[in-house]
Design an enzyme around this catalytic site. Structure first.
Site, PDB file in Angstrom:
ATOM      1  N   CYS A  77       1.764  -8.588  -0.686  1.00  0.00           N
ATOM      2  CA  CYS A  77       2.103  -9.060  -2.271  1.00  0.00           C
ATOM      3  C   CYS A  77       2.630  -8.386  -2.958  1.00  0.00           C
ATOM      4  O   CYS A  77       1.805  -7.512  -4.197  1.00  0.00           O
ATOM      5  CB  CYS A  77       0.671  -9.420  -1.922  1.00  0.00           C
ATOM      6  SG  CYS A  77       0.724 -10.799  -4.154  1.00  0.00           S
TER       7      CYS A  77
ATOM      8  N   CYS B  54       0.893  -8.858  -6.538  1.00  0.00           N
ATOM      9  CA  CYS B  54      -0.446  -8.203  -6.217  1.00  0.00           C
ATOM     10  C   CYS B  54      -0.479  -6.358  -6.257  1.00  0.00           C
ATOM     11  O   CYS B  54      -1.580  -5.749  -6.783  1.00  0.00           O
ATOM     12  CB  CYS B  54      -1.518  -8.653  -4.797  1.00  0.00           C
ATOM     13  SG  CYS B  54      -1.055 -10.305  -4.595  1.00  0.00           S
ATOM     14  N   ASP B  55       0.313  -6.475  -5.468  1.00  0.00           N
ATOM     15  CA  ASP B  55       0.593  -4.559  -5.590  1.00  0.00           C
ATOM     16  C   ASP B  55       1.278  -3.851  -6.067  1.00  0.00           C
ATOM     17  O   ASP B  55       1.376  -2.726  -6.365  1.00  0.00           O
ATOM     18  CB  ASP B  55       0.298  -4.250  -3.482  1.00  0.00           C
ATOM     19  CG  ASP B  55      -1.510  -5.076  -2.961  1.00  0.00           C
ATOM     20  OD1 ASP B  55      -2.254  -5.537  -4.672  1.00  0.00           O
ATOM     21  OD2 ASP B  55      -1.147  -5.541  -2.052  1.00  0.00           O
TER      22      ASP B  55
END
Ligand code: NAP
Length: 307
Positions: free
Chosen positions: A131, A134-135
């Site tokens: 992701c 997300c990261d």
């Protein structure tokens, strides 16, 4: 005996729960192995209508759950281990208990497809991610690698150029599955480089506990070499969570539920919602809409049965 069980607690399942609860069906939501679904893995969601300043994904999905509970939906954490859809009532085994239900909405989503290397699995969350949203932030000025040749890989790579000092796309073929526009956008980006036709054989460094590099292999020549990498993003597609329904409802070759129009599946009384059927749009808003449709169809199905 339940009127309606909803499998999955992402956008699709929660929206189905809101509609079904307001229709007095007292639905039971089985949360599944990724409670909150894909939204719970994201940060800011800027394209869900109604939130001009954006909203955190986990907050959005939690709010949906609260809204459903307010109207009487019941949530049970657990995973469906076995299902019998051959006759009504349908039967589901959830953590050892059998539950009977008159109608069923499958909103179990689709999970990340991983490469499947032991080293990759051990380093998930320590430099290996599925992701970018997300990261990506964790890899400021670092070396980033993205695996895949579809639109997801292009999209993630383009997004990750905001953070990384370089972004390398590794793909196993010289042809790309990605749409022309996405591929060209990635090819035009000065921060993105391509390595093809290549695969990753190993991710380093399990001993250190974080990603330091990968061993690549050219699939045509067999040549192998290592390359320093700090963040490895896997974007090779998703696997719909339908294994327990195999042989009971119609699935396509990749395991996605085949829609029979609206939210209907091949089994009357069983409805689909969200990514478990949708391999194209896969958005929070389309999953929510699908959840709404499934709940309305389940309600009408139960209503027709009671007469
Ligand atoms: P996808 O189109 O199925 O592409 C998956 C890619 O991963 C393919 O290039 C495939 O290679 C590769 N792959 C699969 N298994 C692999 C393995 N074990 N090792 C190495 N490579 C592997 O999946 P996706 O990119 O997630 O896209 C899914 C759908 O969402 C598509 O319909 C896409 O158009 C859509 N989407 C659209 C957008 C957008 O328009 N903005 C963004 C994201 C997704 P091969 O090509 O060799 O099979």
């Amino acid at each position: 005996m339940r009127n309606l069980v909803i499998i999955g607690s992402g956008c699709a399942g929660n929206t189905a729960a809101i509609y079904a609860a307001r229709a007095q069906l007292e639905p039971l939501v089985v949360t599944g192995h990724e409670p909150g679904g894909q939204l719970s893995l994201t940060t800011l969601v800027e394209n869900f209508p109604g939130f001009p300043d954006g909203i955190d994904g986990p907050v959005l999905v939690e709010n949906m759950r609260k809204q459903a509970e307010k109207f009487g939906a019941e949530y049970r954490s657990g995973v469906v281990e076995e299902a019998d859809l051959s006759k009504r009532p349908f039967r589901l085994r959830v953590d050892g208990d059998w539950i009977e239900t008159r109608a069923l909405i499958i909103a179990s989503g689709a999970s990340t497809r991983w490469l499947g290397l032991p080293s990759e699995q051990k380093l998930i969350g320590h430099g290996v991610s599925s992701c970018a949203t997300c990261d990506g932030f964790f890899f400021r000025d670092k070396k980033i690698m993205v695996v895949g040749g579809g639109d997801s890989a292009m999209e993630e790579a383009i997004f990750l150029t905001r953070f990384g000092s370089e972004v390398v796309i590794v793909h196993r073929r010289n042809q790309f599955r990605a749409s022309k526009i996405m591929l060209e956008r990635a090819q035009r980006n000065p921060k993105i480089r391509f390595i093809t036709p290549a695969v990753i054989d190993e991710v380093f460094d399990v001993d250190k506990g974080y990603v330091t590099g990968v061993r690549l292999r050219n699939v045509e020549t067999g040549e192998t070499w290592t390359r320093q990498v700090d963040g490895l993003f896997i974007a090779i597609g998703h696997i719909p969570n339908t294994a327990v329904f195999r042989g009971q409802i119609e699935l396509d070759a990749d395991g996605y539920i085949v829609s029979k129009g609206g939210a209907r599946t091949s089994v009357p009384g069983v409805f689909h919602a969200g990514d478990v059927q949708d391999r194209v749009y896969r958005q929070a808003i389309t999953a929510a809409a699908a959840g709404c449709m499934a709940a309305i169809e389940a309600e009408r199905f139960l209503e027709a049965e009671s007469h």
